[in-house]
Design a protein around this motif. Structure first.
Motif, PDB file in Angstrom:
ATOM      1  N   THR A   1       0.834  -1.198   0.000  1.00 44.32           N
ATOM      2  CA  THR A   1       0.000   0.000   0.000  1.00 44.32           C
ATOM      3  C   THR A   1       0.875   1.257   0.000  1.00 44.32           C
ATOM      4  O   THR A   1       1.983   1.250   0.486  1.00 44.32           O
ATOM      5  CB  THR A   1      -0.916  -0.002   1.235  1.00 44.32           C
ATOM      6  N   PRO A   2       0.353   2.383  -0.559  1.00 43.83           N
ATOM      7  CA  PRO A   2       1.184   3.569  -0.754  1.00 43.83           C
ATOM      8  C   PRO A   2       1.612   4.269   0.537  1.00 43.83           C
ATOM      9  O   PRO A   2       2.504   5.111   0.496  1.00 43.83           O
ATOM     10  CB  PRO A   2       0.301   4.488  -1.603  1.00 43.83           C
ATOM     11  N   ASP A   3       0.996   3.967   1.689  1.00 43.02           N
ATOM     12  CA  ASP A   3       1.383   4.669   2.915  1.00 43.02           C
ATOM     13  C   ASP A   3       2.629   4.058   3.560  1.00 43.02           C
ATOM     14  O   ASP A   3       3.062   4.498   4.613  1.00 43.02           O
ATOM     15  CB  ASP A   3       0.209   4.707   3.912  1.00 43.02           C
ATOM     16  N   GLN A   4       3.218   3.058   2.929  1.00 43.81           N
ATOM     17  CA  GLN A   4       4.418   2.465   3.495  1.00 43.81           C
ATOM     18  C   GLN A   4       5.655   3.271   3.106  1.00 43.81           C
ATOM     19  O   GLN A   4       5.672   3.914   2.067  1.00 43.81           O
ATOM     20  CB  GLN A   4       4.556   1.027   3.008  1.00 43.81           C
ATOM     21  N   PRO A   5       6.717   3.215   3.936  1.00 42.79           N
ATOM     22  CA  PRO A   5       7.927   3.967   3.591  1.00 42.79           C
ATOM     23  C   PRO A   5       8.482   3.538   2.238  1.00 42.79           C
ATOM     24  O   PRO A   5       8.264   2.413   1.786  1.00 42.79           O
ATOM     25  CB  PRO A   5       8.903   3.597   4.710  1.00 42.79           C
ATOM     26  N   ALA A   6       9.221   4.443   1.615  1.00 43.34           N
ATOM     27  CA  ALA A   6       9.733   4.201   0.266  1.00 43.34           C
ATOM     28  C   ALA A   6      10.580   2.935   0.174  1.00 43.34           C
ATOM     29  O   ALA A   6      10.529   2.224  -0.827  1.00 43.34           O
ATOM     30  CB  ALA A   6      10.532   5.411  -0.197  1.00 43.34           C
ATOM     31  N   TYR A   7      11.349   2.612   1.231  1.00 41.36           N
ATOM     32  CA  TYR A   7      12.238   1.442   1.140  1.00 41.36           C
ATOM     33  C   TYR A   7      11.452   0.134   1.041  1.00 41.36           C
ATOM     34  O   TYR A   7      11.946  -0.856   0.504  1.00 41.36           O
ATOM     35  CB  TYR A   7      13.228   1.387   2.324  1.00 41.36           C
ATOM     36  N   ILE A   8      10.210   0.134   1.564  1.00 41.82           N
ATOM     37  CA  ILE A   8       9.359  -1.051   1.469  1.00 41.82           C
ATOM     38  C   ILE A   8       8.799  -1.173   0.053  1.00 41.82           C
ATOM     39  O   ILE A   8       8.682  -2.248  -0.508  1.00 41.82           O
ATOM     40  CB  ILE A   8       8.186  -0.956   2.487  1.00 41.82           C
ATOM     41  N   GLN A   9       8.455  -0.028  -0.532  1.00 39.82           N
ATOM     42  CA  GLN A   9       7.835  -0.038  -1.859  1.00 39.82           C
ATOM     43  C   GLN A   9       8.839  -0.313  -2.960  1.00 39.82           C
ATOM     44  O   GLN A   9       8.507  -0.942  -3.964  1.00 39.82           O
ATOM     45  CB  GLN A   9       7.152   1.301  -2.109  1.00 39.82           C
ATOM     46  N   ASP A  10      10.071   0.208  -2.799  1.00 39.28           N
ATOM     47  CA  ASP A  10      11.079   0.018  -3.834  1.00 39.28           C
ATOM     48  C   ASP A  10      12.458  -0.016  -3.189  1.00 39.28           C
ATOM     49  O   ASP A  10      13.020   1.020  -2.840  1.00 39.28           O
ATOM     50  CB  ASP A  10      10.998   1.154  -4.867  1.00 39.28           C
ATOM     51  N   ALA A  11      12.999  -1.219  -3.047  1.00 41.03           N
ATOM     52  CA  ALA A  11      14.296  -1.379  -2.373  1.00 41.03           C
ATOM     53  C   ALA A  11      15.427  -0.751  -3.178  1.00 41.03           C
ATOM     54  O   ALA A  11      16.522  -0.552  -2.663  1.00 41.03           O
ATOM     55  CB  ALA A  11      14.577  -2.862  -2.142  1.00 41.03           C
ATOM     56  N   TYR A  12      15.171  -0.430  -4.451  1.00 42.18           N
ATOM     57  CA  TYR A  12      16.229   0.102  -5.317  1.00 42.18           C
ATOM     58  C   TYR A  12      16.273   1.629  -5.337  1.00 42.18           C
ATOM     59  O   TYR A  12      17.105   2.205  -6.025  1.00 42.18           O
ATOM     60  CB  TYR A  12      16.054  -0.410  -6.742  1.00 42.18           C
ATOM     61  N   GLN A  13      15.363   2.275  -4.610  1.00 40.42           N
ATOM     62  CA  GLN A  13      15.354   3.738  -4.620  1.00 40.42           C
ATOM     63  C   GLN A  13      16.513   4.270  -3.775  1.00 40.42           C
ATOM     64  O   GLN A  13      16.593   4.000  -2.580  1.00 40.42           O
ATOM     65  CB  GLN A  13      14.010   4.258  -4.094  1.00 40.42           C
ATOM     66  N   ARG A  14      17.391   5.052  -4.402  1.00 32.63           N
ATOM     67  CA  ARG A  14      18.612   5.507  -3.717  1.00 32.63           C
ATOM     68  C   ARG A  14      18.525   6.941  -3.238  1.00 32.63           C
ATOM     69  O   ARG A  14      19.359   7.381  -2.452  1.00 32.63           O
ATOM     70  CB  ARG A  14      19.806   5.428  -4.670  1.00 32.63           C
ATOM     71  N   GLU A  15      17.568   7.721  -3.785  1.00 35.86           N
ATOM     72  CA  GLU A  15      17.457   9.134  -3.419  1.00 35.86           C
ATOM     73  C   GLU A  15      15.996   9.469  -3.176  1.00 35.86           C
ATOM     74  O   GLU A  15      15.114   8.882  -3.795  1.00 35.86           O
ATOM     75  CB  GLU A  15      17.981  10.022  -4.565  1.00 35.86           C
ATOM     76  N   LEU A  16      15.775  10.436  -2.282  1.00 34.88           N
ATOM     77  CA  LEU A  16      14.391  10.833  -1.972  1.00 34.88           C
ATOM     78  C   LEU A  16      14.381  12.257  -1.436  1.00 34.88           C
ATOM     79  O   LEU A  16      15.236  12.639  -0.638  1.00 34.88           O
ATOM     80  CB  LEU A  16      13.814   9.894  -0.910  1.00 34.88           C
ATOM     81  N   SER A  17      13.405  13.050  -1.886  1.00 39.91           N
ATOM     82  CA  SER A  17      13.161  14.358  -1.272  1.00 39.91           C
ATOM     83  C   SER A  17      12.015  14.180  -0.296  1.00 39.91           C
ATOM     84  O   SER A  17      10.992  13.579  -0.637  1.00 39.91           O
ATOM     85  CB  SER A  17      12.750  15.383  -2.331  1.00 39.91           C
TER      86      SER A  17
END
Ligand SMILES: [Zn+2]
Length: 242
Positions: A6-22
């Motif tokens: 679900t979209p309310d989860q932290p980014a690391y749960i949704q996409d383990a490959y995301q390296r940057e975030l604002s």
């Protein structure tokens, strides 16, 4: 029934490959920061918390040395290397993860699922760093595995390049299928109604909140570096990258 996270989860749960975030600061306290969203994995399940960097909107850069969950509030705490009196709630910040370290964690973590599939016994412990990983099993009467044989079996599974996918199930499935949990003393957290399951195609399927690679070939070549007898219910198997 399964669905995507679900979209309310932290980014690391949704996409383990995301390296940057604002994102935005929620709370600053001495050397710790809580953020609206994060790509940083908090220590748990034998996987270390992530490290990396936080940059404020005026370009000030802070090192994040560890990430963990607060026991009381369940918030994800980012630990800074030094105090940051300039940072305050509502500030926009950008995050960059120490990707080499995290990617090693993902590769080892996924490899531990493969190891689990090769040993028909309960898991009594486990931990990993970016240099090595270990899993402890309650082998009972099962003989200690041979290092070379197990190394070959693991590398064969890795080479099969199997997809690793996430499924979300109703947590009540654990009442009907408690055998889905491989860890003997640690149960997945309950209360949200949902259970995050990791599937390595045709190989392993178990609840897990960690970060994994998308395909087993990404793990690369590994070697069983040690098989140790640490007691009746504790046979320790250590893995390193080759
Ligand atoms: Zn996992």
């Amino acid at each position: 029934m399964s669905s995507q996270p679900t979209p309310d989860q932290p980014a690391y749960i949704q996409d383990a490959y995301q390296r940057e975030l604002s994102t935005r600061i929620i709370l600053v306290n001495d050397k710790t920061v809580v953020l609206e969203n994060t790509i940083f994995y908090p220590t748990g399940g034998g996987q270390p918390g992530d490290s990396g960097w936080l940059t404020s909107s005026n370009g000030e850069k802070y090192e994040i040395i560890n990430t963990r969950r607060c026991r009381e509030t369940n918030q994800i705490i980012h630990e800074l290397a030094k105090e940051a009196p300039e940072l305050k709630a509502d500030d926009q910040v950008s995050l960059v993860i120490d990707w080499d370290r995290r990617y090693s964690h993902m590769r080892f973590h996924t490899c531990m699922h493969l190891l689990c599939s090769l040993i028909p016994a309960g898991v009594t412990g486990g931990a990993l760093t970016d240099q090595k990983a270990r899993l402890d099993f309650s082998l009972g009467e099962i003989p200690l595995p041979d290092e070379q044989g197990l190394t070959d079996q693991l590398n064969e599974l890795i080479r099969k390049d199997m997809p690793v996918t996430v499924e979300v199930l109703d947590e009540n499935i654990l009442d009907e299928q408690p055998e889905l949990v491989r860890t003997m003393s640690v149960q997945p957290p309950r209360g949200t109604g949902q259970l995050r399951m990791i599937r390595v195609q045709d190989t392993d399927f178990q609840p897990c909140g960690g970060t994994h690679v998308a395909r087993t070939s990404e793990i690369g070549h590994v070697r069983i570096s040690k098989v140790e007898n640490k007691g009746k219910n504790n046979k320790r198997i250590q893995i390193v990258f080759e």
